[in-house]
Design a protein around this motif. Structure first.
Motif, mmCIF file in Angstrom:
data_model
loop_
_atom_site.group_PDB
_atom_site.id
_atom_site.type_symbol
_atom_site.label_atom_id
_atom_site.label_comp_id
_atom_site.label_asym_id
_atom_site.label_seq_id
_atom_site.Cartn_x
_atom_site.Cartn_y
_atom_site.Cartn_z
ATOM 1 N N ARG A 131 -5.340 7.065 6.899
ATOM 2 C CA ARG A 131 -6.693 7.632 6.959
ATOM 3 C C ARG A 131 -6.814 8.643 8.093
ATOM 4 O O ARG A 131 -7.472 9.674 7.950
ATOM 5 N N HIS A 174 -5.073 11.711 6.945
ATOM 6 C CA HIS A 174 -5.835 12.329 5.857
ATOM 7 C C HIS A 174 -7.000 13.145 6.410
ATOM 8 O O HIS A 174 -7.297 14.238 5.935
ATOM 9 N N GLU A 203 -11.134 19.814 0.290
ATOM 10 C CA GLU A 203 -11.287 18.486 -0.315
ATOM 11 C C GLU A 203 -12.656 18.312 -0.977
ATOM 12 O O GLU A 203 -13.689 18.677 -0.428
ATOM 13 N N VAL A 252 -13.121 15.142 -2.628
ATOM 14 C CA VAL A 252 -13.224 13.684 -2.817
ATOM 15 C C VAL A 252 -14.181 13.126 -1.760
ATOM 16 O O VAL A 252 -14.129 13.521 -0.599
ATOM 17 N N LEU A 307 -14.934 10.651 0.616
ATOM 18 C CA LEU A 307 -14.356 9.545 1.392
ATOM 19 C C LEU A 307 -14.983 9.591 2.779
ATOM 20 O O LEU A 307 -15.338 10.681 3.250
ATOM 21 N N LYS A 335 -12.803 11.847 4.769
ATOM 22 C CA LYS A 335 -12.554 13.130 4.090
ATOM 23 C C LYS A 335 -12.207 14.222 5.114
ATOM 24 O O LYS A 335 -12.762 14.242 6.216
ATOM 25 N N SER A 395 -0.066 10.278 -7.938
ATOM 26 C CA SER A 395 -1.435 9.948 -8.369
ATOM 27 C C SER A 395 -1.483 9.667 -9.866
ATOM 28 O O SER A 395 -2.536 9.334 -10.398
ATOM 29 N N PRO A 443 -7.424 10.337 -12.351
ATOM 30 C CA PRO A 443 -7.236 10.670 -10.940
ATOM 31 C C PRO A 443 -6.943 12.161 -10.806
ATOM 32 O O PRO A 443 -6.360 12.764 -11.710
ATOM 33 N N ASP A 495 -9.506 17.384 -5.996
ATOM 34 C CA ASP A 495 -9.919 16.038 -6.392
ATOM 35 C C ASP A 495 -8.803 15.003 -6.241
ATOM 36 O O ASP A 495 -8.954 13.855 -6.654
ATOM 37 N N SER A 509 -6.553 12.127 -5.238
ATOM 38 C CA SER A 509 -6.747 10.926 -4.418
ATOM 39 C C SER A 509 -5.714 9.882 -4.828
ATOM 40 O O SER A 509 -5.198 9.907 -5.940
ATOM 41 N N ASP A 551 -4.610 5.546 -4.497
ATOM 42 C CA ASP A 551 -5.051 4.188 -4.214
ATOM 43 C C ASP A 551 -4.133 3.637 -3.118
ATOM 44 O O ASP A 551 -2.922 3.514 -3.321
ATOM 45 N N GLU A 552 -4.735 3.325 -1.981
ATOM 46 C CA GLU A 552 -3.936 2.906 -0.817
ATOM 47 C C GLU A 552 -3.171 1.594 -1.041
ATOM 48 O O GLU A 552 -2.243 1.295 -0.299
#
Ligand code: ZN
Ligand code: ZN
Length: 446
Positions: free
Chosen positions: A58, A61, A123, A125, A127, A130, A218, A411, A418, A420, A422-423
């Motif tokens: 994170r 990111h 970006e 997305v 979050l 973000k 993704s 995704p 867009d 992203s 999944d962690e």
């Protein structure tokens, strides 16, 4: 989490049965070692470090940086490695970071690689971490985003660095953690990436025998790994065809040589190279034109027209053959029109070759990481990857780790605003690194 409880239960169970005989730590340690297999230890450690990996992912990111400009990224990687007790070396290939873990026991030297750069993408997305970073790229103000998942790559390699500190007793030989800049390509006119790391002596200086690299995907469900024996990602070459004619009034084409019509015929001719001239049953190939430029106004036949495009191949012989055919097509068509051409082909990235013997040898390690049913073979991918430069130097294996939420049907694709992941997929990547490293060491130790 469920597994942690299971092992805790096994430990309590074993401890209860033997509590009366425990005569000190040595003894209990032996019991634990007898009960918990190497695979179990890897699972436990991977799950233990998961929260840290997500925290790191994170952070990276939120603060992405472009290729060859990963200054703060590099500093942060160094800071985390130092906290883990490493002595990282900073500055290889400009912003690269390299750290070594020496087990003190004889064995091979394994390179584990993560790429660390972001992309000029804004970006979209939503979050709470973000990216709102902005910078200048080729003269334009752009947003910056980890739109290819390299933030996850950094986090997984840092996760491996953390995990191996706890798994040191399992190791034979050395691990070299390679945080590589500029995978997406250095800015025009600059060197960078894996090619520059090799040039600056990474493989020789650290005595790397074998390399493993991974990419989060993704489009692949979490908990899955995909690979291919041989060429997994394409060689990417850039071509430029400069057509030179003779300028004339648009009303009197016969008094000149029209480079636009010649260029149009060359573009059509290029289409027959892949479709009619090469053996597509051997390996796939792609030739795409991405830009045509020529002329200034409606009634002038210009002197020049330039065609720019990309070539993707999976076999070095086919690659050379296609280059020759592009030259022949362009030169012959130009000659038939009375025009001349200059054909420039720049080899950007070689094929990413998964060494067949190494890939087969390491498959059990990938099975251990995510389960045999979750490891699948994929067709060749026509994208390119500069990990290929390491694979030219030493046997190497490159594979994909699932980062797609199985519940999310759409995704965002890599390189899109867009994009992203999944962690929950990160833990599979770190397990793969741990199993590959420990298995390879067990196979190759003296
Ligand atoms: Zn990318
Ligand atoms: Zn990437």
């Amino acid at each position: 989490m469920r597994k942690v409880f299971l092992f805790a239960f096994i430990l309590i169970f074993v401890s209860c049965k033997t509590t009366s005989q425990i005569r000190g730590q040595e003894h209990s340690k032996k019991i634990i070692n007898d009960v918990i297999t190497e695979d179990d230890k890897i699972s436990l450690v991977s799950e233990k470090i998961e929260a840290n990996m997500i925290k790191h992912r994170r952070h990276f990111h939120q603060y992405p940086e472009l290729s060859n400009r990963e200054f703060k990224t590099s500093d942060k990687i160094v800071e985390i490695l130092k906290e883990l007790g490493y002595t990282p070396k900073q500055g290889m290939a400009k912003t690269g970071v390299v750290a070594v873990l020496d087990s003190g026991r004889p064995g091979p030297t394994i390179g584990l690689r993560a790429d660390i750069d972001g992309l000029p993408v804004t970006e979209r997305v939503d979050l709470n971490f973000k990216s709102v970073e902005k910078t200048k790229f080729l003269g334009n103000e752009v947003g910056v985003m980890h739109a290819c998942g390299h933030d996850a790559h950094i986090a997984m390699l840092l996760g491996a660095a953390e995990a191996f500190k706890e798994l040191k007793d399992e190791l034979h030989g050395k691990i070299v953690f390679v945080f590589q800049p500029a995978e997406e390509g250095p800015p025009p006119g600059e060197e960078g990436g894996a090619e520059l790391m090799v040039k600056e002596g990474l493989i020789k200086e650290y005595g790397i025998d074998v390399m493993f690299g991974q990419h989060i995907s993704s489009s692949l469900d979490i908990g899955k790994i995909s690979y291919r024996v041989g060429g997994i990602m394409a060689a990417a070459d850039r071509f430029e065809i400069r057509v030179k004619g003779k300028q004339a009034h648009g009303s009197r084409p016969w008094s000149g040589v029209d480079p636009i019509v010649t260029a149009a015929q060359i573009i059509t001719g290029l289409q027959t190279i892949v479709s009619r001239q090469i053996d597509l049953t051997h390996e796939p190939a792609v030739i795409s034109v991405g830009k045509i430029e020529g002329g200034v106004r409606n009634n002038i036949i210009p002197e020049n027209c330039t065609i720019i495009g990309t070539i993707r191949t999976f076999d070095p012989n086919m690659q050379d053959d296609i280059h020759k055919r592009i030259r022949r097509t362009a030169e012959s068509i130009a000659a038939s029109q009375g025009a001349t051409v200059e054909v420039i082909i720049d080899k950007n990235c070689p094929v990413t070759q998964n060494n067949p013997a190494l890939t087969r040898k390491m498959l059990p390690a990938l099975y251990s990481a995510v389960g045999e049913d979750n490891v699948r073979v994929i067709p060749a991918i026509t994208g390119a990857e500069d990990f290929s430069f390491f694979a030219l130097e030493v046997p190497a294996l490159y594979y994909f780790v699932g980062g797609k939420d199985p519940e999310n049907p759409n995704p965002g694709s890599h390189h899109s605003p867009d994009f992203s992941i999944d962690e929950r997929g990160l833990v599979s990547g770190v397990k793969a690194f741990l199993h590959l490293t420990i298995d390879y060491m067990n196979i190759e130790k003296p």
